[in-house]
Design a protein around this motif. Structure first.
Motif, short mmCIF file in Angstrom:
data_model
loop_
_atom_site.label_atom_id
_atom_site.label_comp_id
_atom_site.label_asym_id
_atom_site.label_seq_id
_atom_site.Cartn_x
_atom_site.Cartn_y
_atom_site.Cartn_z
N HIS A 194 0.77 -1.24 0.00
CA HIS A 194 0.00 0.00 0.00
C HIS A 194 0.81 1.30 0.00
O HIS A 194 1.26 1.76 1.01
CB HIS A 194 -0.96 0.00 1.18
CG HIS A 194 -0.30 -0.18 2.51
ND1 HIS A 194 0.17 0.87 3.26
CD2 HIS A 194 -0.01 -1.30 3.20
CE1 HIS A 194 0.71 0.41 4.37
NE2 HIS A 194 0.62 -0.90 4.35
N ASN A 195 0.97 1.83 -1.14
CA ASN A 195 1.53 3.17 -1.31
C ASN A 195 3.02 3.34 -1.02
O ASN A 195 3.41 4.37 -0.50
CB ASN A 195 0.76 4.18 -0.47
CG ASN A 195 -0.69 4.17 -0.81
OD1 ASN A 195 -1.06 4.03 -1.97
ND2 ASN A 195 -1.54 4.31 0.18
N VAL A 221 -8.37 7.82 -7.89
CA VAL A 221 -6.96 8.16 -7.71
C VAL A 221 -6.09 7.44 -8.74
O VAL A 221 -5.23 8.03 -9.38
CB VAL A 221 -6.47 7.81 -6.30
CG1 VAL A 221 -4.97 7.99 -6.18
CG2 VAL A 221 -7.19 8.65 -5.27
N HIS A 262 -8.29 0.25 -4.35
CA HIS A 262 -7.26 0.18 -3.32
C HIS A 262 -6.36 1.41 -3.28
O HIS A 262 -5.32 1.42 -2.65
CB HIS A 262 -6.40 -1.07 -3.51
CG HIS A 262 -7.19 -2.32 -3.41
ND1 HIS A 262 -7.48 -2.93 -2.22
CD2 HIS A 262 -7.79 -3.05 -4.37
CE1 HIS A 262 -8.22 -4.00 -2.44
NE2 HIS A 262 -8.42 -4.09 -3.73
N PHE A 263 -6.77 2.44 -3.99
CA PHE A 263 -5.97 3.66 -4.03
C PHE A 263 -6.60 4.80 -3.25
O PHE A 263 -6.40 5.95 -3.57
CB PHE A 263 -5.73 4.08 -5.47
CG PHE A 263 -4.73 3.22 -6.18
CD1 PHE A 263 -3.41 3.63 -6.30
CD2 PHE A 263 -5.10 1.99 -6.72
CE1 PHE A 263 -2.47 2.83 -6.95
CE2 PHE A 263 -4.15 1.20 -7.37
CZ PHE A 263 -2.84 1.61 -7.48
N GLY A 264 -7.34 4.45 -2.22
CA GLY A 264 -7.94 5.49 -1.41
C GLY A 264 -9.15 6.09 -2.08
O GLY A 264 -10.24 5.59 -1.91
N GLY A 265 -8.96 7.16 -2.82
CA GLY A 265 -10.07 7.80 -3.51
C GLY A 265 -10.62 6.96 -4.63
O GLY A 265 -9.97 6.03 -5.10
#
Length: 123
Positions: free
Chosen positions: A61-62, A89, A83-86
């Motif tokens: 994650h990131n 994104v 899985h990229f938050g927004g």
DNA sequence: CCCGTGACGGGGG
DNA sequence: CCCCCCGCCACGG
């Protein structure tokens, strides 16, 4: 020694290595290009473990140096966008690299596709 | 310990 | 085109 025969092992062994290899390949994806989970799995010698590639990216994650947004499914769909938050994104990251997205799919996917196996051949 | 659930992919009907 | 099944394997219930 087989993994199951090692009583000292609390967790993962092969995985740490597999995960690291996945990250290594993803780091090689050129800016503005994309590849697929399956292509990565194949070049790591486990063509049927594409799911594990997704799992690996899931736990990374990131990491700022691992461009996970350049990894799509075999049809060029942004299946990992959630899985990229927004909500968008992942799409924005790709668009910022000059890639066009339509209906969650990369336009000219075949053209932008980067095959990690090719990288191995060329050294 | 069994089972469902995946950022997947290939094959068959 | 569709859908289903299977192989893959870590993880949580």
């Amino acid at each position: 020694m087989t993994p199951s025969s090692n009583p000292h092992r609390t967790k993962t062994t092969n995985n740490d290595n597999f995960f690291a290899q996945v990250y290594d390949v993803v780091r090689l994806i050129p800016y503005g290009r994309v590849t697929s989970y399956g292509a990565i799995a194949k070049c790591l010698g486990s063509p049927q473990s594409s799911r594990m590639v997704g799992w690996a990216l899931n736990s990374c994650h990131n990491f700022s140096d691992v461009p996970a947004h350049r990894v799509l499914n075999r049809n060029g769909l942004l299946t990992g966008k959630v899985h990229f938050g927004g909500a968008n994104v992942m799409q924005q990251l790709l668009e910022s690299e000059g890639i066009t997205i339509e209906d969650d799919r990369v336009v000219d996917f075949e053209k932008l596709f980067w095959d990690p196996a090719e990288e191995l051949l060329n050294g």
